[in-house]
Structure formats: structure tokens, C-alpha cells
Design a protein around this motif. Structure first.
Motif, PDB file in Angstrom:
ATOM      1  N   MET A   1       0.847  -1.178   0.000  1.00  0.00           N
ATOM      2  CA  MET A   1       0.000   0.000   0.000  1.00  0.00           C
ATOM      3  C   MET A   1       0.893   1.244   0.000  1.00  0.00           C
ATOM      4  O   MET A   1       1.816   1.351   0.792  1.00  0.00           O
ATOM      5  N   LYS A   2       0.583   2.187  -0.872  1.00  0.00           N
ATOM      6  CA  LYS A   2       1.386   3.398  -0.973  1.00  0.00           C
ATOM      7  C   LYS A   2       1.102   4.334   0.191  1.00  0.00           C
ATOM      8  O   LYS A   2       0.041   4.282   0.809  1.00  0.00           O
ATOM      9  N   ILE A   3       2.068   5.197   0.452  1.00  0.00           N
ATOM     10  CA  ILE A   3       1.926   6.149   1.555  1.00  0.00           C
ATOM     11  C   ILE A   3       0.764   7.118   1.306  1.00  0.00           C
ATOM     12  O   ILE A   3       0.081   7.523   2.245  1.00  0.00           O
ATOM     13  N   ILE A   4       0.519   7.450   0.047  1.00  0.00           N
ATOM     14  CA  ILE A   4      -0.592   8.358  -0.264  1.00  0.00           C
ATOM     15  C   ILE A   4      -1.928   7.705   0.081  1.00  0.00           C
ATOM     16  O   ILE A   4      -2.826   8.359   0.620  1.00  0.00           O
ATOM     17  N   ASP A   5      -2.055   6.418  -0.196  1.00  0.00           N
ATOM     18  CA  ASP A   5      -3.285   5.706   0.171  1.00  0.00           C
ATOM     19  C   ASP A   5      -3.464   5.661   1.687  1.00  0.00           C
ATOM     20  O   ASP A   5      -4.578   5.821   2.195  1.00  0.00           O
ATOM     21  N   ILE A   6      -2.368   5.451   2.398  1.00  0.00           N
ATOM     22  CA  ILE A   6      -2.437   5.411   3.862  1.00  0.00           C
ATOM     23  C   ILE A   6      -2.865   6.773   4.401  1.00  0.00           C
ATOM     24  O   ILE A   6      -3.712   6.858   5.304  1.00  0.00           O
ATOM     25  N   LEU A   7      -2.311   7.849   3.843  1.00  0.00           N
ATOM     26  CA  LEU A   7      -2.703   9.193   4.276  1.00  0.00           C
ATOM     27  C   LEU A   7      -4.173   9.478   3.953  1.00  0.00           C
ATOM     28  O   LEU A   7      -4.876  10.107   4.744  1.00  0.00           O
ATOM     29  N   TYR A   8      -4.617   9.000   2.793  1.00  0.00           N
ATOM     30  CA  TYR A   8      -6.015   9.195   2.390  1.00  0.00           C
ATOM     31  C   TYR A   8      -6.960   8.519   3.378  1.00  0.00           C
ATOM     32  O   TYR A   8      -7.917   9.130   3.859  1.00  0.00           O
ATOM     33  N   TYR A   9      -6.686   7.263   3.701  1.00  0.00           N
ATOM     34  CA  TYR A   9      -7.555   6.534   4.621  1.00  0.00           C
ATOM     35  C   TYR A   9      -7.439   7.056   6.050  1.00  0.00           C
ATOM     36  O   TYR A   9      -8.427   7.071   6.790  1.00  0.00           O
ATOM     37  N   THR A  10      -6.256   7.501   6.438  1.00  0.00           N
ATOM     38  CA  THR A  10      -6.096   8.103   7.761  1.00  0.00           C
ATOM     39  C   THR A  10      -6.930   9.376   7.872  1.00  0.00           C
ATOM     40  O   THR A  10      -7.595   9.611   8.887  1.00  0.00           O
ATOM     41  N   GLY A  11      -6.892  10.192   6.829  1.00  0.00           N
ATOM     42  CA  GLY A  11      -7.711  11.411   6.820  1.00  0.00           C
ATOM     43  C   GLY A  11      -9.192  11.097   6.899  1.00  0.00           C
ATOM     44  O   GLY A  11      -9.946  11.761   7.605  1.00  0.00           O
ATOM     45  N   ALA A  12      -9.621  10.072   6.162  1.00  0.00           N
ATOM     46  CA  ALA A  12     -11.038   9.691   6.182  1.00  0.00           C
ATOM     47  C   ALA A  12     -11.460   9.211   7.577  1.00  0.00           C
ATOM     48  O   ALA A  12     -12.541   9.570   8.055  1.00  0.00           O
ATOM     49  N   VAL A  13     -10.606   8.427   8.221  1.00  0.00           N
ATOM     50  CA  VAL A  13     -10.933   7.922   9.561  1.00  0.00           C
ATOM     51  C   VAL A  13     -10.969   9.068  10.569  1.00  0.00           C
ATOM     52  O   VAL A  13     -11.877   9.145  11.404  1.00  0.00           O
ATOM     53  N   LEU A  14      -9.998   9.981  10.493  1.00  0.00           N
ATOM     54  CA  LEU A  14      -9.993  11.125  11.406  1.00  0.00           C
ATOM     55  C   LEU A  14     -11.199  12.024  11.182  1.00  0.00           C
ATOM     56  O   LEU A  14     -11.789  12.537  12.138  1.00  0.00           O
ATOM     57  N   LEU A  15     -11.569  12.215   9.920  1.00  0.00           N
ATOM     58  CA  LEU A  15     -12.738  13.031   9.595  1.00  0.00           C
ATOM     59  C   LEU A  15     -13.995  12.422  10.211  1.00  0.00           C
ATOM     60  O   LEU A  15     -14.779  13.109  10.869  1.00  0.00           O
ATOM     61  N   LEU A  16     -14.184  11.154  10.015  1.00  0.00           N
ATOM     62  CA  LEU A  16     -15.361  10.471  10.557  1.00  0.00           C
ATOM     63  C   LEU A  16     -15.320  10.411  12.086  1.00  0.00           C
ATOM     64  O   LEU A  16     -16.337  10.664  12.751  1.00  0.00           O
ATOM     65  N   ALA A  17     -14.150  10.120  12.641  1.00  0.00           N
ATOM     66  CA  ALA A  17     -14.027  10.047  14.099  1.00  0.00           C
ATOM     67  C   ALA A  17     -14.262  11.413  14.740  1.00  0.00           C
ATOM     68  O   ALA A  17     -14.895  11.516  15.795  1.00  0.00           O
ATOM     69  N   GLY A  18     -13.778  12.467  14.087  1.00  0.00           N
ATOM     70  CA  GLY A  18     -13.991  13.810  14.625  1.00  0.00           C
ATOM     71  C   GLY A  18     -15.446  14.210  14.600  1.00  0.00           C
ATOM     72  O   GLY A  18     -15.943  14.844  15.533  1.00  0.00           O
ATOM     73  N   ALA A  19     -16.143  13.857  13.521  1.00  0.00           N
ATOM     74  CA  ALA A  19     -17.570  14.182  13.453  1.00  0.00           C
ATOM     75  C   ALA A  19     -18.357  13.384  14.491  1.00  0.00           C
ATOM     76  O   ALA A  19     -19.295  13.905  15.103  1.00  0.00           O
ATOM     77  N   ALA A  20     -17.984  12.135  14.706  1.00  0.00           N
ATOM     78  CA  ALA A  20     -18.678  11.307  15.694  1.00  0.00           C
ATOM     79  C   ALA A  20     -18.273  11.670  17.125  1.00  0.00           C
ATOM     80  O   ALA A  20     -19.049  11.479  18.059  1.00  0.00           O
ATOM     81  N   ALA A  21     -17.069  12.211  17.301  1.00  0.00           N
ATOM     82  CA  ALA A  21     -16.574  12.540  18.640  1.00  0.00           C
ATOM     83  C   ALA A  21     -17.342  13.686  19.276  1.00  0.00           C
ATOM     84  O   ALA A  21     -17.247  13.903  20.478  1.00  0.00           O
ATOM     85  N   ARG A  22     -18.113  14.399  18.484  1.00  0.00           N
ATOM     86  CA  ARG A  22     -18.915  15.492  19.032  1.00  0.00           C
ATOM     87  C   ARG A  22     -19.867  14.983  20.106  1.00  0.00           C
ATOM     88  O   ARG A  22     -20.192  15.685  21.058  1.00  0.00           O
ATOM     89  N   LEU A  23     -20.312  13.748  19.975  1.00  0.00           N
ATOM     90  CA  LEU A  23     -21.216  13.173  20.964  1.00  0.00           C
ATOM     91  C   LEU A  23     -20.515  12.870  22.282  1.00  0.00           C
ATOM     92  O   LEU A  23     -21.125  12.944  23.346  1.00  0.00           O
ATOM     93  N   PHE A  24     -19.231  12.508  22.193  1.00  0.00           N
ATOM     94  CA  PHE A  24     -18.516  12.043  23.379  1.00  0.00           C
ATOM     95  C   PHE A  24     -17.555  13.079  23.956  1.00  0.00           C
ATOM     96  O   PHE A  24     -17.348  13.129  25.163  1.00  0.00           O
ATOM     97  N   VAL A  25     -16.946  13.878  23.087  1.00  0.00           N
ATOM     98  CA  VAL A  25     -15.972  14.883  23.514  1.00  0.00           C
ATOM     99  C   VAL A  25     -16.377  16.230  22.909  1.00  0.00           C
ATOM    100  O   VAL A  25     -15.756  16.701  21.965  1.00  0.00           O
ATOM    101  N   PRO A  26     -17.413  16.861  23.437  1.00  0.00           N
ATOM    102  CA  PRO A  26     -17.930  18.070  22.787  1.00  0.00           C
ATOM    103  C   PRO A  26     -16.945  19.234  22.745  1.00  0.00           C
ATOM    104  O   PRO A  26     -17.018  20.083  21.871  1.00  0.00           O
TER     105      PRO A  26
END
Length: 113
Positions: A1-26
């Protein structure tokens, strides 16, 4: 897996986790969301498929617009205390969802020609 793909998926996970974290860590969910939004959007600009087909170019531009909307939602998370960022995030997510299904189909059509 290329580093660009890893960065892409890391960004997607952080984006989703940050949006969901509003419920737990306002108080600090924007600190998780914003780096993910920037990373995800930047990787979309880097990994965009190059094509001469108008439909593919339009879908790529829509995908880039969604990335800009994600970043705009993150900026609003930092600058406003209320939920003004939610409609912008929703619009970006809807555009991203549309292009996520439509773009691979159009790229497959282009390869068959």
C-alpha cells in the motif's frame, strides 16, 4: 500500500471520528476533525483521476468541492459555538457520497471504450 493511500484513509478515519466525537468529547472534537478534513481533501486533490471525458471531470470537480466543504465545516467548528457547521458538512457528505458511487462507474465505462 502506498503512503498516499495510507494518508487518504487516515484522513477519512480522522474526519469520521472527529464528526462522531462530538457526541462524546464536545469540547475538542474539532481538533480531531480538522486534520482529517485537511488530509482527506488534500489527498483527493492529489489522487484525482485525469480524464478527457467531461462527465469524469465534472465528478472530480464535485469531489473537490466536497473536500472544500469539509474544510469549511471544520473552520466553522472553530469559529462558531453553535451548530452552523452541520449543514455544510451534510452537503459535503452528500456530494461525496454521490461521487463515490458515480465516479468508479464512469471510469469503468471510459476504460471499456
Amino acid at each position: 500500500m502506498k503512503i498516499i493511500d495510507i494518508l487518504y484513509y487516515t484522513g477519512a478515519v480522522l474526519l469520521l471520528a472527529g464528526a462522531a466525537a462530538r457526541l462524546f468529547v464536545p469540547g475538542s472534537f474539532a481538533l480531531i476533525y480538522m486534520p482529517g478534513a485537511v488530509l482527506f481533501s488534500l489527498m483527493q486533490f492529489i489522487l484525482r483521476p485525469r480524464s478527457k471525458v467531461l462527465v469524469v471531470r465534472r465528478l472530480v470537480m464535485q469531489q473537490q468541492l466536497a473536500g472544500i466543504l469539509f474544510i469549511a465545516a471544520g473552520v466553522l467548528m472553530f469559529t462558531h459555538n453553535h451548530n452552523e457547521w452541520m449543514p455544510i458538512l451534510t452537503c459535503g457528505a452528500m456530494v461525496e457520497l454521490y461521487t463515490a458511487f458515480r465516479l468508479p462507474r464512469e471510469l469503468e465505462k471510459e476504460k471499456k471504450k
